[in-house]
Design a protein around this motif. Structure first.
Motif, PDB file in Angstrom:
ATOM      1  N   HIS A  32      -9.378   5.962  -4.024  1.00 54.76           N
ATOM      2  CA  HIS A  32      -9.225   7.215  -3.281  1.00 54.76           C
ATOM      3  C   HIS A  32     -10.167   8.306  -3.768  1.00 54.76           C
ATOM      4  CE1 HIS A  32      -6.100   6.936  -0.195  1.00 54.76           C
ATOM      5  NE2 HIS A  32      -5.720   5.861  -0.866  1.00 54.76           N
ATOM      6  N   HIS A  85       1.377   4.352  -2.961  1.00 57.95           N
ATOM      7  CA  HIS A  85       1.319   5.805  -2.756  1.00 57.95           C
ATOM      8  C   HIS A  85       2.636   6.481  -3.104  1.00 57.95           C
ATOM      9  CE1 HIS A  85      -2.660   6.700  -0.885  1.00 57.95           C
ATOM     10  NE2 HIS A  85      -2.641   5.387  -0.730  1.00 57.95           N
ATOM     11  N   HIS A 117       0.836  -1.203   0.000  1.00 57.01           N
ATOM     12  CA  HIS A 117       0.000   0.000   0.000  1.00 57.01           C
ATOM     13  C   HIS A 117       0.873   1.257   0.000  1.00 57.01           C
ATOM     14  CE1 HIS A 117      -3.621   2.235   2.064  1.00 57.01           C
ATOM     15  NE2 HIS A 117      -3.407   2.642   0.833  1.00 57.01           N
ATOM     16  N   HIS A 173      -6.363   8.863   6.009  1.00 63.19           N
ATOM     17  CA  HIS A 173      -5.712   8.348   4.804  1.00 63.19           C
ATOM     18  C   HIS A 173      -6.474   8.742   3.539  1.00 63.19           C
ATOM     19  CE1 HIS A 173      -3.277   5.677   2.342  1.00 63.19           C
ATOM     20  NE2 HIS A 173      -4.396   5.203   1.816  1.00 63.19           N
ATOM     21  N   HIS A 208      -4.762   1.845  -7.707  1.00 55.27           N
ATOM     22  CA  HIS A 208      -5.253   2.165  -6.367  1.00 55.27           C
ATOM     23  C   HIS A 208      -6.021   3.488  -6.353  1.00 55.27           C
ATOM     24  CE1 HIS A 208      -5.443   2.144  -2.031  1.00 55.27           C
ATOM     25  NE2 HIS A 208      -4.619   3.172  -1.877  1.00 55.27           N
TER      26      HIS A 208
END
Ligand SMILES: [Zn+2]
Ligand SMILES: [Zn+2]
Length: 330
Positions: A179, A166, A162, A254, A175
């Protein structure tokens, strides 16, 4: 906007993020309500451990785990009605339709994967490959220790995966769609691009129904902790709980609109892994998403990594090209 200093960085300069447990609202209401919303999470965790520890083999199966998982989510859905964390996160028809599309897609993919790679022989071969059949030191350990080790190893790997997502654009692409969600509710964990869901499903789906008890126990513990990552319920989680485990509060930070704040709380289950590596921010955010909270359609969620990936490759092939900046959505 003034930021808040956390360690060596300043967060909350782009969008509001509450930092520190003392600043987070508590559950309002009478003593009974506060008691329930303080002890609900630990009670479910203990019940789940006891069940998977003592259940006879005839019912300790993956199908039971799936049934319990669905029942647990239905219970949490009811709690979202009774005690929502934020009014602004309450479900609309539009959100529900999007969520159900992705939940359905997730189950379909997991079924497909189980169908193709879930045969006895393949599972046995992969367990052998992992060395789990002849880990002489592993199997004599108490069952609970085995389960916690499995969970820790899995979460440690997912923390770094993860975190890499990022930090490196090609991994960020699958991913990113996750978001773009602008609120939390019980189904939001499933919302994202299926490439990512597939990667996760691959790890979990194919092994079902042939699992040793320690895996079922670790699944039960994981359910009782990480289902809260994306839900809209206000809890007064006990201090030790939020020190050890990922919570809705951590995961909302997050998902916040503040780029610096999103670079925190990468663990799925054990937030102490973030504490070990200095990436934990204890806090909460209400406004979530990317690009100022722009909502993505299902079609855009599905095509995003391919479309943006193709654009990025064309730029990169030019002499001065590099990957696009991460978090450019703000
Ligand atoms: Zn993320
Ligand atoms: Zn998330």
């Amino acid at each position: 906007m003034d930021g808040v200093r956390v360690g060596n960085r300043v967060i909350g300069t782009q969008a509001p993020v509450i930092v520190g447990w003392d600043n987070i609202p508590q559950v309002e209401g009478g003593p009974l309500k506060r008691f329930i919303f303080t002890w609900f999470q630990p009670a479910i965790l203990v019940a789940s451990i006891l069940f998977w520890y003592y259940a006879p083999n005839s019912i300790a199966k993956a199908s039971t785990a799936i049934g319990i998982g669905i029942g647990f989510r239905a219970l949490l859905l009811a709690l979202e009605w009774v005690n929502p964390r934020f009014e602004s996160w309450q479900l609309t028809w539009k959100e529900l339709v999007t969520d159900l599309f992705f939940v359905g897609l997730g189950y379909t993919l997991i079924n497909l994967v189980s169908y193709y790679i879930g045969s006895d022989a393949i599972v046995e071969a992969s367990l052998n490959h992992l060395g789990l059949d002849h880990l002489g030191w592993f199997t004599p350990l108490p069952l609970l220790v085995q389960a916690l080790l499995i969970l820790f190893i899995f979460d440690f790997g997912q923390y770094w995966m993860h975190r890499a997502m990022h930090n490196w654009y090609p991994l960020w692409l699958p991913h990113a769609a996750h978001h773009y969600i602008t609120q939390f509710n019980i189904n939001k964990g499933a919302v994202g691009n299926p490439v990512e869901l597939f990667l996760i499903g691959l790890g979990i789906g194919g092994l079902f129904d042939f699992l040793p008890r320690a895996f079922l126990l670790s699944g039960g513990i994981s359910m009782a902790i990480s289902t809260y990552d994306h839900i809209n319920v206000r809890f007064n989680s006990p201090r030790w709980w939020r020190f050890l485990f990922n919570t809705t509060e951590h995961h909302s930070v997050h998902h916040s609109l503040d780029y610096e704040a999103t670079r925190s709380n990468f663990a799925g289950t054990f937030i102490f892994i973030d504490r070990m590596f200095g990436t934990c921010i204890d806090g909460e955010a209400e406004v979530l998403g990317m690009e100022g909270g722009r909502r993505m359609s299902i079609r855009e969620q599905m095509t995003y990594p391919f479309r943006e990936g193709w654009k990025a490759i064309k730029v990169r092939l030019q002499p001065s090209g590099g990957w696009p900046a991460l978090g450019g959505g703000n």
